[in-house]
Design a protein around this motif. Structure first.
Motif, short mmCIF file in Angstrom:
data_model
loop_
_atom_site.label_atom_id
_atom_site.label_comp_id
_atom_site.label_asym_id
_atom_site.label_seq_id
_atom_site.Cartn_x
_atom_site.Cartn_y
_atom_site.Cartn_z
N LEU A 34 0.62 -1.24 0.05
CA LEU A 34 0.02 0.06 0.06
C LEU A 34 0.99 1.27 -0.21
CD1 LEU A 34 -2.74 1.22 0.13
CD2 LEU A 34 -2.68 0.99 2.65
N ASP A 35 1.89 1.33 0.80
CA ASP A 35 2.87 2.38 0.88
C ASP A 35 3.38 2.62 -0.81
OD1 ASP A 35 2.53 3.28 3.27
OD2 ASP A 35 4.19 2.12 4.20
N VAL A 36 3.90 1.57 -1.24
CA VAL A 36 4.26 1.60 -2.70
C VAL A 36 3.49 2.21 -3.52
CG1 VAL A 36 5.23 0.25 -4.62
CG2 VAL A 36 6.11 -0.20 -2.48
N MET A 37 2.08 1.77 -3.43
CA MET A 37 1.22 2.25 -4.50
C MET A 37 0.75 3.53 -4.11
SD MET A 37 1.15 -0.27 -6.46
CE MET A 37 -0.30 0.04 -7.53
N ARG A 38 0.65 4.13 -2.87
CA ARG A 38 0.43 5.37 -2.39
C ARG A 38 1.29 6.48 -3.14
NH1 ARG A 38 -0.73 4.05 3.12
NH2 ARG A 38 -3.30 4.44 3.20
N ALA A 62 5.81 -9.92 -15.06
CA ALA A 62 4.69 -10.14 -14.01
C ALA A 62 3.30 -9.81 -14.71
CB ALA A 62 4.81 -9.03 -13.07
N ALA A 63 3.48 -8.53 -15.66
CA ALA A 63 1.93 -8.45 -16.40
C ALA A 63 1.41 -9.64 -17.31
CB ALA A 63 2.58 -7.24 -17.56
N LEU A 169 1.80 -1.91 -14.39
CA LEU A 169 1.84 -0.60 -13.67
C LEU A 169 2.47 -0.86 -11.93
CD1 LEU A 169 -1.14 1.62 -14.91
CD2 LEU A 169 1.24 1.72 -15.75
N ALA A 170 1.69 -1.82 -11.64
CA ALA A 170 2.30 -2.10 -10.02
C ALA A 170 3.75 -2.49 -10.07
CB ALA A 170 1.13 -3.04 -9.47
N ALA A 178 9.16 5.42 -12.38
CA ALA A 178 7.87 6.31 -12.99
C ALA A 178 7.18 5.73 -14.14
CB ALA A 178 8.46 7.62 -12.78
N THR A 179 5.71 6.23 -14.26
CA THR A 179 5.38 5.51 -15.49
C THR A 179 4.28 6.71 -15.88
OG1 THR A 179 3.34 4.32 -14.16
CG2 THR A 179 5.49 3.13 -15.10
#
Ligand code: IYR
Length: 235
Positions: A34-38, A62-63, A169-170, A178-179
């Protein structure tokens, strides 16, 4: 490479690859994620800082693990690195379409919706980001049957590719990169420029890299959890 084809055979079954963790370990993992995605934000200005190829390739791996309709895996990821001429062609074609879009095709309502975000037809990320991933969806599959090419119907293509792009993206975000999810419109030129076959349609372009030192992002907010989560039974 063609999609796996199993005919009408039921596949052998193997044990579910269960993950054994304590709930405390799960809490730590879910908090860390969650911290990463924030911290994920769409980047529009990229630094020239190089990004090792294997980081981007691992994210594509992974995708490609995403679930898909009938496991047809209806996607292709075209990874473009240091190809200045090709990049310039893509940027030029995208900016031509986007300029037409912003100046003529997009409705006043659409432009108004985008206004707070400050986007325009300039697409420097297409030439400046160290990597571009162009994701294609397979509208249908192609199976070689003797000397015939047969069309294979695909199911839930857009949903499947959307999930795969979410994984992508995750994974890139998790790797500290960055994307941007960029959808030049219309995107038909990408199949031509990249020489993809007739059954493939460009779905999204994802520039990948590090943000420019002076990059800024609009100060957006996210809906509070209460606005997006409905619990049954209510708490
Ligand atoms: N395709 C254009 C416009 C655009 C549309 C939406 I909806 C956005 O959230 C952002 C941009 C572009 O890529 O600029």
């Amino acid at each position: 490479m063609l999609a796996p084809y199993h005919g009408d055979m039921t596949l052998p079954r193997v044990p579910y690859p269960a993950v054994h963790m304590t709930d405390a370990e799960r809490a730590a993992a879910s908090n860390a994620f969650l911290d990463v995605m924030r911290r994920r934000r769409s980047a529009r200005d990229f630094a020239a800082t190089p990004v090792p190829r294997h980081l981007v390739v691992d994210a594509i791996r992974a995708a490609a693990l995403a679930p898909s309709g009938a496991n047809q895996q209806p996607w292709t990821f075209v990874l473009i690195g240091d190809e200045p001429e090709l990049r310039a062609r893509i940027r030029d074609a995208a900016e031509t379409e986007e300029r037409e879009g912003y100046e003529h095709r997009m409705s006043p309502e659409w432009l108004e919706a985008l206004e707070p975000l400050g986007t325009d037809w300039h697409k420097p990320h297409l030439t400046d980001a160290p990597w571009l991933i162009v994701v294609f969806e397979h509208a249908y599959g192609v199976r070689i049957d003797g000397d015939r090419r047969r069309k294979v119907k695909h199911y839930y293509v857009r949903e499947s590719v959307g999930i795969a792009v979410g994984f992508l993206l995750a994974a890139l975000t998790h790797a500290g990169l960055a994307t941007l999810t960029h959808t030049p419109s219309p995107m038909g030129f990408l199949r031509e420029i990249l020489g993809r076959p007739e059954n493939e349609r460009a779905y999204v372009v994802i520039p990948v890299g590090h943000p420019a030192a002076d990059a800024t992002v609009p100060d957006i907010t996210r809906k509070p959890l209460d606005d997006v989560l409905v619990e049954v039974p209510s708490t």
